[in-house]
Motif scaffolding. Structure first.
Motif, PDB file in Angstrom:
ATOM      1  N   GLY A  44      13.816   8.348  -7.172  1.00  0.00           N
ATOM      2  CA  GLY A  44      14.732   7.230  -7.312  1.00  0.00           C
ATOM      3  C   GLY A  44      14.205   5.928  -6.759  1.00  0.00           C
ATOM      4  N   ALA A  45      13.547   6.000  -5.610  1.00  0.00           N
ATOM      5  CA  ALA A  45      13.103   4.751  -4.983  1.00  0.00           C
ATOM      6  C   ALA A  45      11.967   4.974  -3.991  1.00  0.00           C
ATOM      7  N   ILE A  46      11.336   6.145  -4.041  1.00  0.00           N
ATOM      8  CA  ILE A  46      10.360   6.530  -2.996  1.00  0.00           C
ATOM      9  C   ILE A  46      10.982   6.170  -1.644  1.00  0.00           C
ATOM     10  N   PHE A  47      12.197   6.654  -1.444  1.00  0.00           N
ATOM     11  CA  PHE A  47      13.048   6.179  -0.355  1.00  0.00           C
ATOM     12  C   PHE A  47      12.601   6.675   1.023  1.00  0.00           C
ATOM     13  N   GLY A  48      12.446   7.997   1.169  1.00  0.00           N
ATOM     14  CA  GLY A  48      12.160   8.558   2.487  1.00  0.00           C
ATOM     15  C   GLY A  48      10.842   8.106   3.068  1.00  0.00           C
ATOM     16  N   SER A  49       9.793   8.066   2.238  1.00  0.00           N
ATOM     17  CA  SER A  49       8.482   7.631   2.734  1.00  0.00           C
ATOM     18  C   SER A  49       8.485   6.135   3.038  1.00  0.00           C
ATOM     19  N   ARG A  50       9.234   5.370   2.257  1.00  0.00           N
ATOM     20  CA  ARG A  50       9.329   3.935   2.538  1.00  0.00           C
ATOM     21  C   ARG A  50      10.057   3.684   3.859  1.00  0.00           C
ATOM     22  N   ALA A  51      11.022   4.522   4.175  1.00  0.00           N
ATOM     23  CA  ALA A  51      11.717   4.393   5.454  1.00  0.00           C
ATOM     24  C   ALA A  51      10.749   4.650   6.606  1.00  0.00           C
ATOM     25  N   ILE A  52       9.907   5.684   6.471  1.00  0.00           N
ATOM     26  CA  ILE A  52       8.919   5.996   7.506  1.00  0.00           C
ATOM     27  C   ILE A  52       7.928   4.849   7.658  1.00  0.00           C
ATOM     28  N   ALA A  53       7.581   4.211   6.534  1.00  0.00           N
ATOM     29  CA  ALA A  53       6.628   3.096   6.569  1.00  0.00           C
ATOM     30  C   ALA A  53       7.283   1.777   6.961  1.00  0.00           C
ATOM     31  N   GLY A  54       8.607   1.789   7.173  1.00  0.00           N
ATOM     32  CA  GLY A  54       9.304   0.574   7.569  1.00  0.00           C
ATOM     33  C   GLY A  54       9.462  -0.432   6.457  1.00  0.00           C
ATOM     34  N   LYS A  55       9.570   0.068   5.208  1.00  0.00           N
ATOM     35  CA  LYS A  55       9.610  -0.822   4.045  1.00  0.00           C
ATOM     36  C   LYS A  55      11.010  -1.000   3.458  1.00  0.00           C
ATOM     37  N   ILE A  56      12.026  -0.477   4.097  1.00  0.00           N
ATOM     38  CA  ILE A  56      13.376  -0.618   3.534  1.00  0.00           C
ATOM     39  C   ILE A  56      14.224  -1.507   4.432  1.00  0.00           C
ATOM     40  N   ASP A  57      15.316  -1.987   3.856  1.00  0.00           N
ATOM     41  CA  ASP A  57      16.277  -2.751   4.634  1.00  0.00           C
ATOM     42  C   ASP A  57      17.679  -2.231   4.304  1.00  0.00           C
ATOM     43  N   GLN A  58      18.670  -2.845   4.866  1.00  0.00           N
ATOM     44  CA  GLN A  58      20.041  -2.358   4.696  1.00  0.00           C
ATOM     45  C   GLN A  58      20.475  -2.376   3.234  1.00  0.00           C
ATOM     46  N   ALA A  59      19.958  -3.337   2.467  1.00  0.00           N
ATOM     47  CA  ALA A  59      20.344  -3.443   1.056  1.00  0.00           C
ATOM     48  C   ALA A  59      19.913  -2.226   0.261  1.00  0.00           C
ATOM     49  N   THR A  60      18.832  -1.575   0.712  1.00  0.00           N
ATOM     50  CA  THR A  60      18.333  -0.390   0.005  1.00  0.00           C
ATOM     51  C   THR A  60      19.367   0.726   0.005  1.00  0.00           C
ATOM     52  N   LEU A  61      20.193   0.758   1.027  1.00  0.00           N
ATOM     53  CA  LEU A  61      21.192   1.820   1.140  1.00  0.00           C
ATOM     54  C   LEU A  61      22.267   1.720   0.061  1.00  0.00           C
ATOM     55  N   ASP A  62      22.431   0.528  -0.495  1.00  0.00           N
ATOM     56  CA  ASP A  62      23.483   0.324  -1.494  1.00  0.00           C
ATOM     57  C   ASP A  62      23.015   0.597  -2.916  1.00  0.00           C
TER      58      ASP A  62
END
Length: 448
Positions: free
Chosen positions: A167-185
């Motif tokens: 969907g968004a390569i979400f979990g690995s991006r979180a580990i790499a510090g590449k997401i923000d609060q908007a990603t959660l929506d």
């Protein structure tokens, strides 16, 4: 008396030398036996195949495809099964705030940084049963092989099953510090947003930013994956050593002409946006293929306005995607395409406007030392191989930002992926997991 004392001292020295000599011999034999046993270590192909088939049951649909999309009930069931399997091996598991399922096996050296490896188990709707799954089940097989052979590595080992890769390569991006609060929506294929989905699989969206890691937290990362292309399969090769994961950039391309009656407007007096768009599509293909290298360019979507059979299109909105390992090369190719587009505009009396889409990814090169390690293991195991780029995005792309990263490809039959027909043979998977196993053992001896 002094002579006797001297004799005892001399004898004690000889005995001590003997002890040191025998101790050295013993240590050498232990080291030699360990190195020899590790050299001959192989994974269990039958168990691998059985475990892959078991995982496929979580989300198998009537067409034989995989509906285990991220955050679905099937995803939850599969994660529970995997956790239970690993726990039975004596490996502890937990879910971090981003929904990544992590299995950890302690090493001999308490202060050593973990060697991480893994992939994902979520699929696209009606997808295949090998994309991501091979890397996860292969990682479990590595742990089980080490456990049954009583091999404890110096470094701790972490098997990471990343959340929502498709969907968004979400979990690995979180580990790499590449997401923000908007990603959660962002809404996912399951119908849940990332925030809702993470909570469903045991994560905590309120603490999502805390999962970020740095180079201080990991020794290295490895990902085993099917190629999802047809290069290895066509060449008859066993292993792909991934030199990097391509960067990609997207643009919306708006072409403006003039809407008019299709029956009454002469051909030489038209400002037909569709004619301009057709010339643009051909120009993209011509420019991209005229340059040496493995770059690719795609126009994947096109829509004409007003979209009636008897009206000359006054506007067309289309797309452009470019991928390559070299970000600078992507920029240069785009500049050539943009220049050609404006010339097409002059020739067709239309105007082109390019708008970047925020769905880009920078190229991620794998670590050259890990590439060499994979190559050495392929040679030792007698497997054929080649170095190649990855044209698709993977979790390794984000992990490469924070730690030395390597990636191993195995052949995909006919290059089919994201489809129920996706397939890699048990023999090909076995070879890939053997490479993963020996590369992890090699990383355990490597200083970065």
């Amino acid at each position: 008396g002094f002579h006797y004392i001297g004799f005892l001292y001399f004898k004690m020295k000889i005995t001590q030398l003997k002890k040191t000599f025998y101790r050295s011999i013993l240590f050498f034999l232990i080291f030699f036996n360990t190195a020899h046993s590790q050299k001959n270590l192989r994974v269990n192909k039958v168990r691998l195949d059985n475990n892959l088939k078991k995982l496929s049951t979580f989300g198998m649909n009537e067409k034989g495809g995989n509906d285990r999309v991220a955050f679905s009930d099937f995803d939850i069931q599969a994660r529970e099964y995997i956790s239970s399997y690993l726990n039975n091996l004596g490996v502890s598991t937990y879910t971090d705030a981003a929904g990544n399922l992590i299995a950890k096996r302690m090493g001999k050296k308490k202060k050593a940084k973990p060697i991480a490896f893994g992939s994902h188990i979520d699929a696209v709707p009606n997808g295949g049963h090998y994309d991501g799954d091979v890397g996860v089940i292969g990682g479990i097989e590595v742990l089980e092989t080490l456990v049954e052979n009583n091999i404890i590595t110096n470094h701790p080992l972490e098997l990471i099953i990343f959340s929502n890769e498709e969907g968004a390569i979400f979990g690995s991006r979180a580990i790499a510090g590449k997401i923000d609060q908007a990603t959660l929506d962002v809404k996912t294929a399951s119908g849940y947003t990332n925030g809702e989905g993470v909570r469903r699989i045991g994560g905590d969206p309120d603490k999502i930013l805390q999962v970020k890691r740095t180079s201080d937290d990991l020794h290295a990362f490895l990902e085993l994956h099917i190629e999802q292309g047809n290069i290895l399969n066509k060449k008859g090769l066993d292993i792909g050593i991934v030199e990097g994961i391509v960067g990609l950039k997207w643009w919306d391309v708006e072409i403006t002409g003039f809407t008019n009656h299709a029956g009454t407007t002469p051909m030489n007096d038209r400002k037909d946006a569709m004619i301009a768009a057709s010339k643009f599509v051909l120009a993209v293909n011509e420019i991209v293929t005229s340059i040496e290298g493995a770059q690719v360019g795609t126009v994947g979507r096109i829509k004409a306005f007003p979209g009636a059979p008897n009206v000359i299109p006054g506007k067309v909105i289309t797309s452009l995607e470019l991928r390559d390992l070299d970000g600078g090369k992507i920029k240069r190719i785009f500049e050539q395409i943009e220049e050609r587009a404006h010339q097409i505009g002059v020739d067709t009396k239309t105007k082109f406007n390019f708008t970047p889409i925020d769905a880009t990814a920078e190229p991620a090169l794998t670590d050259i030392r890990i590439q060499k390690l994979i190559e050495e293991n392929a040679k030792k195991l007698g497997y054929s191989f080649m170095t190649m780029p990855s044209g698709a995005g993977h979790d390794a792309q984000d992990m490469a930002v924070i730690t030395p990263t390597g990636m191993i490809f195995i052949p995909s039959i006919d290059g089919i992926s994201h489809s129920p027909e996706e397939f890699s043979s048990p023999e090909a998977i076995e070879k890939g997991v053997n490479i993963l196993l020996h590369s992890i053992l090699g990383l355990d001896r490597t200083k970065f």
